[in-house]
Design a protein around this motif. Structure first.
Motif, PDB file in Angstrom:
ATOM      1  N   SER A   1     103.736 166.062 -30.008  1.00 30.05           N
ATOM      2  CA  SER A   1     103.323 164.829 -30.626  1.00 30.05           C
ATOM      3  C   SER A   1     102.131 165.260 -31.784  1.00 30.05           C
ATOM      4  O   SER A   1     101.580 165.763 -31.362  1.00 30.05           O
ATOM      5  CB  SER A   1     103.064 163.673 -29.742  1.00 30.05           C
ATOM      6  N   LEU A   2     102.502 164.447 -32.821  1.00 27.88           N
ATOM      7  CA  LEU A   2     101.341 164.514 -33.931  1.00 27.88           C
ATOM      8  C   LEU A   2     101.625 163.120 -34.935  1.00 27.88           C
ATOM      9  O   LEU A   2     102.754 163.004 -34.859  1.00 27.88           O
ATOM     10  CB  LEU A   2     101.384 165.847 -34.569  1.00 27.88           C
ATOM     11  N   PRO A   3     100.368 162.716 -35.423  1.00 28.91           N
ATOM     12  CA  PRO A   3     100.407 161.683 -36.326  1.00 28.91           C
ATOM     13  C   PRO A   3     100.755 162.096 -37.631  1.00 28.91           C
ATOM     14  O   PRO A   3     100.662 163.288 -37.981  1.00 28.91           O
ATOM     15  CB  PRO A   3      98.964 161.218 -36.302  1.00 28.91           C
ATOM     16  N   ALA A   4     101.476 161.172 -38.619  1.00 26.58           N
ATOM     17  CA  ALA A   4     101.752 161.657 -39.810  1.00 26.58           C
ATOM     18  C   ALA A   4     101.572 160.260 -40.769  1.00 26.58           C
ATOM     19  O   ALA A   4     101.629 159.077 -40.129  1.00 26.58           O
ATOM     20  CB  ALA A   4     103.084 162.170 -39.949  1.00 26.58           C
ATOM     21  N   ALA A   5     101.648 160.527 -41.793  1.00 27.59           N
ATOM     22  CA  ALA A   5     101.565 159.389 -43.125  1.00 27.59           C
ATOM     23  C   ALA A   5     102.822 159.273 -43.340  1.00 27.59           C
ATOM     24  O   ALA A   5     103.662 160.263 -43.716  1.00 27.59           O
ATOM     25  CB  ALA A   5     100.603 159.672 -43.839  1.00 27.59           C
ATOM     26  N   VAL A   6     103.489 158.238 -43.993  1.00 29.13           N
ATOM     27  CA  VAL A   6     104.658 157.788 -44.734  1.00 29.13           C
ATOM     28  C   VAL A   6     104.424 157.778 -46.202  1.00 29.13           C
ATOM     29  O   VAL A   6     103.585 156.984 -46.521  1.00 29.13           O
ATOM     30  CB  VAL A   6     105.257 156.574 -44.037  1.00 29.13           C
ATOM     31  N   SER A   7     105.099 158.505 -46.777  1.00 33.05           N
ATOM     32  CA  SER A   7     104.991 158.656 -48.146  1.00 33.05           C
ATOM     33  C   SER A   7     105.611 157.247 -48.902  1.00 33.05           C
ATOM     34  O   SER A   7     106.354 156.472 -48.189  1.00 33.05           O
ATOM     35  CB  SER A   7     105.648 159.771 -48.991  1.00 33.05           C
ATOM     36  N   LYS A   8     105.380 156.982 -49.997  1.00 35.80           N
ATOM     37  CA  LYS A   8     106.106 155.909 -50.775  1.00 35.80           C
ATOM     38  C   LYS A   8     107.532 156.120 -50.823  1.00 35.80           C
ATOM     39  O   LYS A   8     108.536 155.029 -51.215  1.00 35.80           O
ATOM     40  CB  LYS A   8     105.449 155.587 -52.263  1.00 35.80           C
ATOM     41  N   THR A   9     108.001 157.357 -50.743  1.00 37.77           N
ATOM     42  CA  THR A   9     109.425 157.697 -50.942  1.00 37.77           C
ATOM     43  C   THR A   9     110.262 157.450 -49.469  1.00 37.77           C
ATOM     44  O   THR A   9     111.083 158.034 -49.171  1.00 37.77           O
ATOM     45  CB  THR A   9     109.863 158.860 -51.731  1.00 37.77           C
ATOM     46  N   CYS A  10     109.228 156.829 -48.383  1.00 40.23           N
ATOM     47  CA  CYS A  10     109.830 156.834 -47.105  1.00 40.23           C
ATOM     48  C   CYS A  10     110.136 158.122 -46.359  1.00 40.23           C
ATOM     49  O   CYS A  10     111.118 158.641 -45.569  1.00 40.23           O
ATOM     50  CB  CYS A  10     111.102 156.065 -47.229  1.00 40.23           C
ATOM     51  N   LEU A  11     109.292 159.106 -46.750  1.00 42.66           N
ATOM     52  CA  LEU A  11     109.095 160.580 -46.142  1.00 42.66           C
ATOM     53  C   LEU A  11     107.954 160.823 -45.452  1.00 42.66           C
ATOM     54  O   LEU A  11     106.987 160.196 -45.709  1.00 42.66           O
ATOM     55  CB  LEU A  11     109.817 161.342 -47.273  1.00 42.66           C
TER      56      LEU A  11
END
Length: 280
Positions: A133-143
């Motif tokens: 498990s790890l955190p992540a950010a979502v880009s403006k292109t939904c990726l």
């Protein structure tokens, strides 16, 4: 392995791989990975670490791996998925155990001795939900980016952090406990893996993306939906009509919209207004 054995061992001897051991202290003292300890606790296994650079502590295991590799994987096996490989390997292992004599109890096969040992194992507690498990950010292109690749998530997840759960064969992406993305795991680099359904809310604002957008290239819709799409491609406003139909999937689900499309086709029509009216 534990699922196959229908039981677990009381003690597990581990090499100092990073998925199990975070820090090596003097002697046998170790700082174990938190997730690894949860797995050991789930199965009631006491973990014991090998001494670094002491190959004799696990020599039998490594020689067995070599034996299995030579016996089962020569010539090299070609499969389409882990599931196919595991099913094939399970059959091979059982067949080998049934036909091979036990090295010490020579009047019995390995399989017969294994059946005698099974009742003495720790009872199997069910599958452990093992993932990294790890955190992540979502880009403006939904990726989201993971392990040198990008995976799409639902458009509603943009702007807030998500949790990536990496399994051996798939990637799950969750936001506040809700599943917003689920993909087969890819091990190359530089790839972008799309699920076109994640981008349908974007299509409602930009219908033209259905024809040229990267997520929709080579997108084959199921059954009647694909037939409707092909018929609408000849219309001047075909993209806009198709997007209205796809938008209905978000609230009504694929089976209901498919059924409405099939009914419209049976009546010789394919306009979005008729399909949405049937769906209503």
């Amino acid at each position: 392995a534990f699922a196959f054995f229908k039981g677990t061992c009381t003690r597990g001897i581990y090499d100092n791989m990073k998925t199990a051991v975070e820090t090596i202290f003097v002697g046998k003292e170790r700082l174990y990975n938190r997730r690894f300890l949860q797995m050991a606790s789930h199965y009631l296994v006491e973990p014991v670490a090998c001494t670094p650079a002491s190959g004799w502590e696990k020599g039998q295991v490594e020689s067995q791996v070599g034996t299995v590799r030579q016996r089962f994987f020569s010539p090299r096996v070609r499969v389409k998925s882990y599931e196919e490989l595991n099913a094939w390997l399970l059959d091979k292992c059982i067949a080998s155990a049934r036909s091979s004599k036990h090295p010490e109890l020579t009047d019995k096969t390995v399989w017969e001795v294994f059946q005698q040992e099974r009742p003495h194992l720790v009872p199997y507690a069910g599958r452990f939900d093992g993932f990294h498990s790890l955190p992540a950010a979502v880009s403006k292109t939904c990726l989201v980016r993971f392990d040198n690749n990008k995976y799409s998530v639902a458009a509603t997840a943009v702007g807030r952090p998500v949790e990536i759960r990496a399994y051996a064969e798939r990637i799950e992406i969750r936001q506040e406990g809700r599943l917003v993305g689920d993909h087969p795991r890819h091990f190359g680099r530089g790839r972008t893996i799309y699920n076109p359904w994640h981008y349908v809310p974007v299509l409602l604002r930009k219908p033209g993306a259905l024809r040229n957008g990267a997520p929709f290239k080579d997108w084959v819709l199921p059954g009647a939906l694909e037939q409707i799409r092909r018929k609408l491609q000849g219309s001047s406003d075909g993209d806009r009509q198709m997007v209205k139909i796809l938008g209905a999937v978000l609230t009504e689900g694929v089976p209901a919209v498919q059924k409405a499309c099939a009914e419209a086709l049976s009546q010789g029509v394919h306009s979005a207004d008729v399909i949405l009216n049937i769906l209503s």
